[in-house]
Design a protein around this motif. Sequence first.
Motif, PDB file in Angstrom:
ATOM      1  N   PRO A  17       0.838  -1.211   0.000  1.00  0.00           N
ATOM      2  CA  PRO A  17       0.000   0.000   0.000  1.00  0.00           C
ATOM      3  C   PRO A  17       0.866   1.253   0.000  1.00  0.00           C
ATOM      4  O   PRO A  17       1.962   1.276   0.567  1.00  0.00           O
ATOM      5  N   LEU A  18       0.352   2.329  -0.619  1.00  0.00           N
ATOM      6  CA  LEU A  18       1.130   3.562  -0.709  1.00  0.00           C
ATOM      7  C   LEU A  18       1.445   4.124   0.675  1.00  0.00           C
ATOM      8  O   LEU A  18       2.531   4.661   0.901  1.00  0.00           O
ATOM      9  N   TRP A  19       0.490   4.008   1.611  1.00  0.00           N
ATOM     10  CA  TRP A  19       0.744   4.556   2.945  1.00  0.00           C
ATOM     11  C   TRP A  19       1.907   3.830   3.609  1.00  0.00           C
ATOM     12  O   TRP A  19       2.701   4.442   4.327  1.00  0.00           O
ATOM     13  N   HIS A  20       2.002   2.511   3.365  1.00  0.00           N
ATOM     14  CA  HIS A  20       3.096   1.742   3.958  1.00  0.00           C
ATOM     15  C   HIS A  20       4.430   2.135   3.323  1.00  0.00           C
ATOM     16  O   HIS A  20       5.442   2.298   4.028  1.00  0.00           O
ATOM     17  N   GLN A  21       4.445   2.314   2.004  1.00  0.00           N
ATOM     18  CA  GLN A  21       5.671   2.744   1.339  1.00  0.00           C
ATOM     19  C   GLN A  21       6.103   4.121   1.840  1.00  0.00           C
ATOM     20  O   GLN A  21       7.298   4.368   2.058  1.00  0.00           O
ATOM     21  N   ALA A  22       5.128   5.026   2.022  1.00  0.00           N
ATOM     22  CA  ALA A  22       5.448   6.370   2.515  1.00  0.00           C
ATOM     23  C   ALA A  22       5.993   6.309   3.936  1.00  0.00           C
ATOM     24  O   ALA A  22       6.961   6.998   4.280  1.00  0.00           O
ATOM     25  N   GLU A  23       5.372   5.468   4.770  1.00  0.00           N
ATOM     26  CA  GLU A  23       5.839   5.324   6.144  1.00  0.00           C
ATOM     27  C   GLU A  23       7.280   4.822   6.164  1.00  0.00           C
ATOM     28  O   GLU A  23       8.128   5.340   6.908  1.00  0.00           O
ATOM     29  N   MET A  24       7.589   3.825   5.349  1.00  0.00           N
ATOM     30  CA  MET A  24       8.940   3.270   5.319  1.00  0.00           C
ATOM     31  C   MET A  24       9.941   4.292   4.783  1.00  0.00           C
ATOM     32  O   MET A  24      11.087   4.371   5.258  1.00  0.00           O
ATOM     33  N   ALA A  25       9.522   5.097   3.807  1.00  0.00           N
ATOM     34  CA  ALA A  25      10.420   6.107   3.245  1.00  0.00           C
ATOM     35  C   ALA A  25      10.782   7.148   4.298  1.00  0.00           C
ATOM     36  O   ALA A  25      11.953   7.535   4.437  1.00  0.00           O
TER      37      ALA A  25
END
Length: 249
Positions: free
Chosen positions: A18-26
Amino acid sequence: MSDEPTGLVRPDRRRPEPLWHQAEMALRDLIDQGEWGAGLQIPNEDRLCEMLGISRITLRHALRNLEEAGMLRREHGRGTFVRSATMVAGVRGLTSFTDEMQSLALSPGTRLLAAYTIAATGEIARALEIPEGEMVVQLRRLRLGNGDPIGIQTTHLPAARAPGLFEAASEIGSLYRWLKDNAGIVPVKAKEVYRVGAVASGDAADLELPVGTPAFEVERITFDQRSPFEFAVSTMRADRYEIRSTLYV
């Protein structure tokens, strides 16, 4: 903070996460790698959305998870900052006020003080991960134990997710039970913040306390499997409401 961090990895819509997960990891990587150090103010939401190429709702999901993990702190009127290591202690079960009172052998009670349908302000929209201005049901209720006032709770729920809630507000005892039976909403987790506060002039009469009496100020965001569905702000009598934690080595 106008320059984009060199180590930033932008979310990719082609990836399965999910995009939110990718953003959180970034964002987490920027903190872990020291590119954003403790105490540093991170860019505002508009700038972060631009940097990451994501929507505001997606960004808020990521930021909330980082706040919960103790990596960020939000200061009202100032912005969001990288925080130093923090300790989270005291885990409670997710229960309704009704169930909580019954577990303490108290007879739960609720008195509806006011019910409105309002447009979500920025704070409410961020908490519920909905667009600003979307309609929400606001319930202001006096919570009772054995007939005595325990606290005043102001709850906000997306109107689209709970049709009929406003009309039924005066008849509801346990809100969570009503949501399960009428809207299919079952809570799975909640995030709470407790602060030391004081009884405001508008709450004093209902709480049967002088204005300025110390009290707990509690913010709660409750989630089901889909998304946050409740944002509640409560003022609880400190002489009748306790926080108990069991700590382990």
